[in-house]
Every structure is written in C-alpha cells, then in structure tokens.
Motif scaffolding. Structure first.
Motif, PDB file in Angstrom:
ATOM      1  N   HIS A   9      -6.577  -3.631 -10.356  1.00 18.67           N
ATOM      2  CA  HIS A   9      -5.732  -2.582 -10.852  1.00 18.67           C
ATOM      3  C   HIS A   9      -5.176  -1.920  -9.680  1.00 18.67           C
ATOM      4  O   HIS A   9      -5.794  -2.005  -8.672  1.00 18.67           O
ATOM      5  CB  HIS A   9      -6.403  -1.830 -11.959  1.00 18.67           C
ATOM      6  N   PRO A  10      -4.140  -1.457  -9.813  1.00 12.06           N
ATOM      7  CA  PRO A  10      -3.770  -0.141  -8.880  1.00 12.06           C
ATOM      8  C   PRO A  10      -4.998   0.700  -8.450  1.00 12.06           C
ATOM      9  O   PRO A  10      -5.828   1.116  -9.610  1.00 12.06           O
ATOM     10  CB  PRO A  10      -2.545   0.512  -9.557  1.00 12.06           C
ATOM     11  N   ASP A  11      -5.116   0.898  -7.329  1.00 10.19           N
ATOM     12  CA  ASP A  11      -6.184   1.855  -6.828  1.00 10.19           C
ATOM     13  C   ASP A  11      -7.446   1.059  -6.642  1.00 10.19           C
ATOM     14  O   ASP A  11      -8.354   1.483  -5.905  1.00 10.19           O
ATOM     15  CB  ASP A  11      -6.251   3.220  -7.447  1.00 10.19           C
ATOM     16  N   ASP A  12      -7.681  -0.088  -7.111  1.00 10.35           N
ATOM     17  CA  ASP A  12      -8.934  -0.767  -6.910  1.00 10.35           C
ATOM     18  C   ASP A  12      -9.200  -1.188  -5.251  1.00 10.35           C
ATOM     19  O   ASP A  12     -10.324  -1.006  -4.882  1.00 10.35           O
ATOM     20  CB  ASP A  12      -8.937  -2.067  -7.756  1.00 10.35           C
ATOM     21  N   VAL A  13      -8.116  -1.612  -4.764  1.00 14.46           N
ATOM     22  CA  VAL A  13      -8.144  -1.982  -3.217  1.00 14.46           C
ATOM     23  C   VAL A  13      -8.650  -0.801  -2.402  1.00 14.46           C
ATOM     24  O   VAL A  13      -9.752  -0.852  -1.625  1.00 14.46           O
ATOM     25  CB  VAL A  13      -7.032  -2.897  -2.864  1.00 14.46           C
ATOM     26  N   MET A  50       1.950   2.639  -9.901  1.00 13.61           N
ATOM     27  CA  MET A  50       2.846   1.865  -8.885  1.00 13.61           C
ATOM     28  C   MET A  50       3.044   2.569  -7.595  1.00 13.61           C
ATOM     29  O   MET A  50       2.979   2.135  -6.720  1.00 13.61           O
ATOM     30  CB  MET A  50       4.085   1.197  -9.443  1.00 13.61           C
ATOM     31  N   ALA A  51       3.853   3.886  -7.766  1.00 15.35           N
ATOM     32  CA  ALA A  51       4.055   4.722  -6.606  1.00 15.35           C
ATOM     33  C   ALA A  51       2.781   5.242  -5.805  1.00 15.35           C
ATOM     34  O   ALA A  51       3.021   4.916  -4.530  1.00 15.35           O
ATOM     35  CB  ALA A  51       4.775   5.851  -7.179  1.00 15.35           C
ATOM     36  N   GLU A  52       1.707   5.117  -6.495  1.00 14.79           N
ATOM     37  CA  GLU A  52       0.484   5.547  -5.880  1.00 14.79           C
ATOM     38  C   GLU A  52       0.062   4.643  -5.003  1.00 14.79           C
ATOM     39  O   GLU A  52      -0.358   4.468  -3.981  1.00 14.79           O
ATOM     40  CB  GLU A  52      -0.641   6.265  -6.711  1.00 14.79           C
ATOM     41  N   GLN A  53       0.081   3.276  -5.560  1.00 20.23           N
ATOM     42  CA  GLN A  53      -0.425   1.814  -4.930  1.00 20.23           C
ATOM     43  C   GLN A  53       0.607   1.604  -3.727  1.00 20.23           C
ATOM     44  O   GLN A  53       0.100   1.359  -2.702  1.00 20.23           O
ATOM     45  CB  GLN A  53      -0.299   0.873  -5.731  1.00 20.23           C
ATOM     46  N   GLN A  54       1.767   1.869  -3.605  1.00 20.06           N
ATOM     47  CA  GLN A  54       2.585   1.745  -2.697  1.00 20.06           C
ATOM     48  C   GLN A  54       2.311   2.751  -1.690  1.00 20.06           C
ATOM     49  O   GLN A  54       2.320   2.444  -0.426  1.00 20.06           O
ATOM     50  CB  GLN A  54       4.150   1.862  -2.983  1.00 20.06           C
ATOM     51  N   ALA A  55       2.283   4.012  -1.916  1.00 20.53           N
ATOM     52  CA  ALA A  55       1.918   5.040  -0.852  1.00 20.53           C
ATOM     53  C   ALA A  55       0.616   4.756  -0.202  1.00 20.53           C
ATOM     54  O   ALA A  55       0.654   4.866   1.022  1.00 20.53           O
ATOM     55  CB  ALA A  55       1.722   6.423  -1.647  1.00 20.53           C
ATOM     56  N   ALA A  56      -0.482   4.285  -0.853  1.00 22.55           N
ATOM     57  CA  ALA A  56      -1.714   3.777  -0.136  1.00 22.55           C
ATOM     58  C   ALA A  56      -1.730   2.750   0.593  1.00 22.55           C
ATOM     59  O   ALA A  56      -2.050   2.810   1.851  1.00 22.55           O
ATOM     60  CB  ALA A  56      -2.649   3.252  -1.309  1.00 22.55           C
TER      61      ALA A  56
END
Length: 161
Positions: A9-13, A50-56
C-alpha cells in the motif's frame, strides 16, 4: 547499486524502510519503489495517498511504480507474479527490501522466486512480525536478512558482498 522496495500500500515502503532507502540514495544507488495498490480503502482519499507516495519517492530520489491492483485484493497467481517478474527483469536489483505481508502472495514466495531467477540479488525481509515461524520461512526462502520495523532507525544501507 540498484535497489527495489516492494510494498502493498502507499506509505508501506517509506514507513517500513525509508531510512535505509535514504542511505542508499546518499551512496548514489538507484532506487525503485513498487507499490501494488493505490490504497483506496485506506483512511484518506485515493488521490491524496497517491500524491503522498509520489512526494515520498521524490524525497527519496526513487522512481515510483504502481502495481494497479485493487486495495486488499491483489490476486495471487499469474498477474501479481507477472508484474513482480517484469519489474525485477527491468530493474535487475542488487538488493530488494520486501515485506512478508503482501496481499495475495507472501513476500516469502516472492523472495524464493527472486532468488531462483536472480540468485545474486540480496533480499532483506522488512516486517513487523516477530514470529519465529516467519523468521524461519525467510531463511528457507533465501532472504539475506530479516529486519523488524522497530529496528529501522538502526538499519544500515545494505551492500552486496
């Protein structure tokens, strides 16, 4: 060195191994992050996640790859396995950071596949599980290391030896 991190999921990584990825980036390594779902069943709107994942990934200097599977419904079998195989063939990772709790297919299965296809690749299991059975499964699947999330502030950049 090429590094691939795989999360469900987003933020898992970034929550699971962001510190280690940052160290890899500082060393000049190339980083890819494969996120199997967009997390649409999570607590936030899909677009936000999705935006947070891209920012990370931008902060980590990583290339973001989306798996395109529905949240909590990654099918085991050919589609999920095929995607992981395709990404690994493209990236040719030296190090893979892998969670064991992947929707539909365990990180142990993915690790065993990866070790069969790319035996020189080091797989590091990154997990919250303190279960001895999981540790033994990681060893049997060919993982080079097993790290708990709580150990991550101390987790080093992984080198291939």
């Amino acid at each position: 060195m090429n590094v691939l991190a795989v999360g469900a999921h987003p933020d898992d990584v970034e929550l699971g191994c962001g510190g280690a990825l940052a160290l890899h980036r500082l060393a000049g390594d190339r980083i890819w992050v494969l996120v199997m779902t967009v997390g649409e069943r999570g607590p936030q709107f899909q677009v936000t996640r999705m935006a947070e994942q891209q920012a990370a990934c931008d902060v980590l200097g990583a290339e973001l790859l989306w798996g395109g599977f529905p949240d909590c419904d990654v099918a085991s079998g050919s589609r999920a396995v095929g995607l992981i195989e395709e990404v690994m063939a493209e990236v040719r990772p030296d190090v893979v950071l892998m969670d064991i709790r992947m929707p539909g297919r365990s990180g142990f299965e993915a690790t065993a596949f990866l070790k069969a296809e790319l035996p020189e690749t080091k797989v590091v299991i990154v997990t919250a599980s303190e279960d001895d059975d999981d540790l033994f499964e990681a060893i049997k699947s060919g993982a080079a290391a097993y790290r708990l999330f709580e150990m991550l502030p101390m987790m080093p950049r992984f080198t291939v030896q």
